[in-house]
Design an enzyme around this catalytic site. Structure first.
Site, PDB file in Angstrom:
ATOM      1  N   GLY A  82     -29.016  57.731  17.820  1.00  0.00           N
ATOM      2  CA  GLY A  82     -27.853  57.486  16.968  1.00  0.00           C
ATOM      3  C   GLY A  82     -27.606  58.565  15.924  1.00  0.00           C
TER       4      GLY A  82
ATOM      5  N   THR B   1     -29.216  45.844  12.603  1.00  0.00           N
ATOM      6  CA  THR B   1     -28.290  44.741  12.302  1.00  0.00           C
ATOM      7  C   THR B   1     -28.841  43.454  12.917  1.00  0.00           C
ATOM      8  OG1 THR B   1     -27.042  45.261  14.306  1.00  0.00           O
ATOM      9  CG2 THR B   1     -26.166  46.125  12.238  1.00  0.00           C
TER      10      THR B   1
ATOM     11  N   ASP C 160     -26.490  40.508  12.956  1.00  0.00           N
ATOM     12  CA  ASP C 160     -25.227  39.929  12.498  1.00  0.00           C
ATOM     13  C   ASP C 160     -25.124  38.435  12.787  1.00  0.00           C
ATOM     14  OD1 ASP C 160     -24.584  42.519  11.817  1.00  0.00           O
ATOM     15  OD2 ASP C 160     -22.964  42.759  13.284  1.00  0.00           O
TER      16      ASP C 160
ATOM     17  N   TYR D 190     -26.721  42.656   5.935  1.00  0.00           N
ATOM     18  CA  TYR D 190     -26.563  44.111   6.056  1.00  0.00           C
ATOM     19  C   TYR D 190     -25.772  44.671   4.875  1.00  0.00           C
ATOM     20  CZ  TYR D 190     -25.455  48.491   8.629  1.00  0.00           C
ATOM     21  OH  TYR D 190     -25.312  49.792   9.036  1.00  0.00           O
TER      22      TYR D 190
HETATM   23  N1  CAA Z   1     -12.339  35.032   8.092  1.00  0.00           N
HETATM   24  C1  CAA Z   1     -13.200  34.035   7.810  1.00  0.00           C
HETATM   25  N2  CAA Z   1     -14.077  33.556   8.717  1.00  0.00           N
HETATM   26  C2  CAA Z   1     -14.056  34.110   9.942  1.00  0.00           C
HETATM   27  C3  CAA Z   1     -13.189  35.143  10.304  1.00  0.00           C
HETATM   28  C4  CAA Z   1     -12.288  35.597   9.318  1.00  0.00           C
HETATM   29  N3  CAA Z   1     -11.429  36.596   9.574  1.00  0.00           N
HETATM   30  N4  CAA Z   1     -13.430  35.484  11.579  1.00  0.00           N
HETATM   31  C5  CAA Z   1     -14.414  34.679  12.014  1.00  0.00           C
HETATM   32  N5  CAA Z   1     -14.788  33.851  11.027  1.00  0.00           N
HETATM   33  C6  CAA Z   1     -15.807  32.830  11.077  1.00  0.00           C
HETATM   34  C7  CAA Z   1     -15.272  31.633  11.812  1.00  0.00           C
HETATM   35  O1  CAA Z   1     -14.720  30.728  10.898  1.00  0.00           O
HETATM   36  C8  CAA Z   1     -16.497  31.041  12.459  1.00  0.00           C
HETATM   37  O2  CAA Z   1     -17.113  30.055  11.666  1.00  0.00           O
HETATM   38  P1  CAA Z   1     -17.257  28.547  12.243  1.00  0.00           P
HETATM   39  O3  CAA Z   1     -17.636  28.674  13.692  1.00  0.00           O
HETATM   40  O4  CAA Z   1     -18.315  27.892  11.421  1.00  0.00           O
HETATM   41  O5  CAA Z   1     -15.905  27.977  12.024  1.00  0.00           O
HETATM   42  C9  CAA Z   1     -17.501  32.183  12.486  1.00  0.00           C
HETATM   43  O6  CAA Z   1     -16.892  33.287  11.823  1.00  0.00           O
HETATM   44  C10 CAA Z   1     -17.903  32.541  13.858  1.00  0.00           C
HETATM   45  O7  CAA Z   1     -16.842  32.978  14.599  1.00  0.00           O
HETATM   46  P2  CAA Z   1     -17.019  33.213  16.167  1.00  0.00           P
HETATM   47  O8  CAA Z   1     -17.517  31.989  16.839  1.00  0.00           O
HETATM   48  O9  CAA Z   1     -15.748  33.830  16.653  1.00  0.00           O
HETATM   49  O10 CAA Z   1     -18.087  34.367  16.296  1.00  0.00           O
HETATM   50  P3  CAA Z   1     -19.685  34.437  16.346  1.00  0.00           P
HETATM   51  O11 CAA Z   1     -20.389  33.441  15.493  1.00  0.00           O
HETATM   52  O12 CAA Z   1     -20.086  34.542  17.764  1.00  0.00           O
HETATM   53  O13 CAA Z   1     -19.848  35.884  15.677  1.00  0.00           O
HETATM   54  C11 CAA Z   1     -19.666  37.624  14.099  1.00  0.00           C
HETATM   55  C12 CAA Z   1     -19.309  36.177  14.447  1.00  0.00           C
HETATM   56  C13 CAA Z   1     -21.187  37.791  14.063  1.00  0.00           C
HETATM   57  C14 CAA Z   1     -19.096  37.912  12.736  1.00  0.00           C
HETATM   58  C15 CAA Z   1     -19.087  38.544  15.177  1.00  0.00           C
HETATM   59  O14 CAA Z   1     -17.702  38.428  15.152  1.00  0.00           O
HETATM   60  C16 CAA Z   1     -19.472  39.977  14.973  1.00  0.00           C
HETATM   61  O15 CAA Z   1     -20.498  40.439  15.447  1.00  0.00           O
HETATM   62  N6  CAA Z   1     -18.652  40.731  14.237  1.00  0.00           N
HETATM   63  C17 CAA Z   1     -18.892  42.139  13.999  1.00  0.00           C
HETATM   64  C18 CAA Z   1     -19.577  42.332  12.720  1.00  0.00           C
HETATM   65  C19 CAA Z   1     -19.649  43.815  12.483  1.00  0.00           C
HETATM   66  O16 CAA Z   1     -18.666  44.499  12.272  1.00  0.00           O
HETATM   67  N7  CAA Z   1     -20.862  44.373  12.528  1.00  0.00           N
HETATM   68  C20 CAA Z   1     -21.026  45.771  12.337  1.00  0.00           C
HETATM   69  C21 CAA Z   1     -22.167  46.227  13.193  1.00  0.00           C
HETATM   70  S1  CAA Z   1     -22.247  48.018  13.251  1.00  0.00           S
HETATM   71  C22 CAA Z   1     -22.799  48.416  11.750  1.00  0.00           C
HETATM   72  O17 CAA Z   1     -23.199  47.626  10.965  1.00  0.00           O
HETATM   73  C23 CAA Z   1     -22.794  49.878  11.433  1.00  0.00           C
HETATM   74  C24 CAA Z   1     -22.100  50.145  10.187  1.00  0.00           C
HETATM   75  O18 CAA Z   1     -22.741  50.449   9.163  1.00  0.00           O
HETATM   76  C25 CAA Z   1     -20.639  50.086  10.135  1.00  0.00           C
END
Ligand code: CAA
Length: 241
Positions: A13, A86, A88, A147
């Site tokens: 990476g 991460t 997440d 994170y």
């Molecule tokens: N506002 C508020 N809540 C939200 C939302 C929003 N826009 N979008 C989703 N949610 C909430 C929902 O309400 C839901 O909660 P409930 O189920 O209790 O109602 C919860 O999020 C889960 O939603 P999903 O079932 O759709 O998704 P999930 O649980 O499978 O995963 C997540 C959720 C972990 C956030 C997933 O969407 C994800 O991995 N997102 C990416 C996060 C990210 O950007 N990570 C960066 C990794 S790379 C890195 O970190 C490098 C760097 O430095 C940039």
């Protein structure tokens, strides 16, 4: 005289791109890694650098790694605290393990690794500590309370340590990348990642070598007056997220 650099998480990476760049700059470079022996072997072979295994979440491992680098290459002049993971998940479902693993590897590691080298840097009156934060430590991200907390902590650590060492020729800075095209970012669910890329004003993920260029500048002689700062490289994403 060639400077000695240690880059944690340096075999894949962003870290690997930094290793490659510091080597091209003429440094003697070691790449730290924790688990992926195949990637480490490839990095050692392809880039011709030392690789050193250990968990940055462990103070003892960091001591062993720093001692090994110093014994083979010489005292460490440049430390890049890059290793990160991460785990997440939304906070209302986050486990204690998801929380503590990320805090340990992404933030406790700053103490564990920097503590091994700071006294030597102060004694020699030259040093560079460069910490890799993240846009998500600056602006927050759904699914990343762990994170984001750790990466915000990296910025506070940087400022305090910069103040303590400014008179000793040791600079301490932070680079905060946005979404860079690495395995870590490719692990984000495709639909979510698509949405994120759609928000980035330059319209694409960043590249490791773009982060490495900035680290190279901060590691060099010409950056002696830059300390305690955070350079944000995110394609403009911070402005719109
Ligand atoms: N506002 C508020 N809540 C939200 C939302 C929003 N826009 N979008 C989703 N949610 C909430 C929902 O309400 C839901 O909660 P409930 O189920 O209790 O109602 C919860 O999020 C889960 O939603 P999903 O079932 O759709 O998704 P999930 O649980 O499978 O995963 C997540 C959720 C972990 C956030 C997933 O969407 C994800 O991995 N997102 C990416 C996060 C990210 O950007 N990570 C960066 C990794 S790379 C890195 O970190 C490098 C760097 O430095 C940039």
């Amino acid at each position: 005289m060639a400077r000695v650099a240690l880059v944690t998480g340096g075999t894949r990476g962003i870290g690997r791109a930094i290793v490659e760049r510091l080597k091209a700059d003429g440094c003697k470079v070691a790449a730290g890694y924790s688990g992926n022996d195949a990637a480490a072997a490839a990095c050692a072979k392809e880039l011709g650098v030392m690789v050193v295994k250990g968990n940055v979440g462990s103070f003892a491992d960091c001591k062993t790694a720093a001692d090994a680098v110093a014994a083979e290459l010489g005292p460490i002049d440049i430390l890049v605290n890059n290793a990160g993971i991460t785990r997440d998940g939304v906070f209302h479902r986050m486990s204690p393990e998801q929380w503590s693993e990320v805090i340990r590897v992404n933030m406790d590691s700053l103490f564990n690794m920097t503590r091994q080298v700071i006294e030597g840097m102060r004694e020699r009156e030259w040093g560079r500590v460069i910490n890799i934060s993240s846009i998500n430590g600056q602006k927050g991200q759904i699914g990343q309370t762990n994170y984001s907390a750790a990466k915000a902590g990296v910025i506070g650590f940087t400022k305090a340590l910069a103040l303590e060492n400014a008179k000793k020729g040791v600079t301490v800075n932070c680079v905060a990348p946005g979404y860079i095209d690495t395995e870590m970012v490719q692990a984000v669910p495709a639909k979510v990642l698509e949405g994120i890329i759609g928000q980035i004003p330059v319209g694409r993920l960043g590249r490791g070598d773009e982060i490495a260029d900035t680290v190279s500048f901060l590691a060099g002689e010409r950056a002696a007056y830059v300390t305690g700062t955070t350079l944000s490289l995110n394609g403009g994403q911070y402005l719109v997220g």
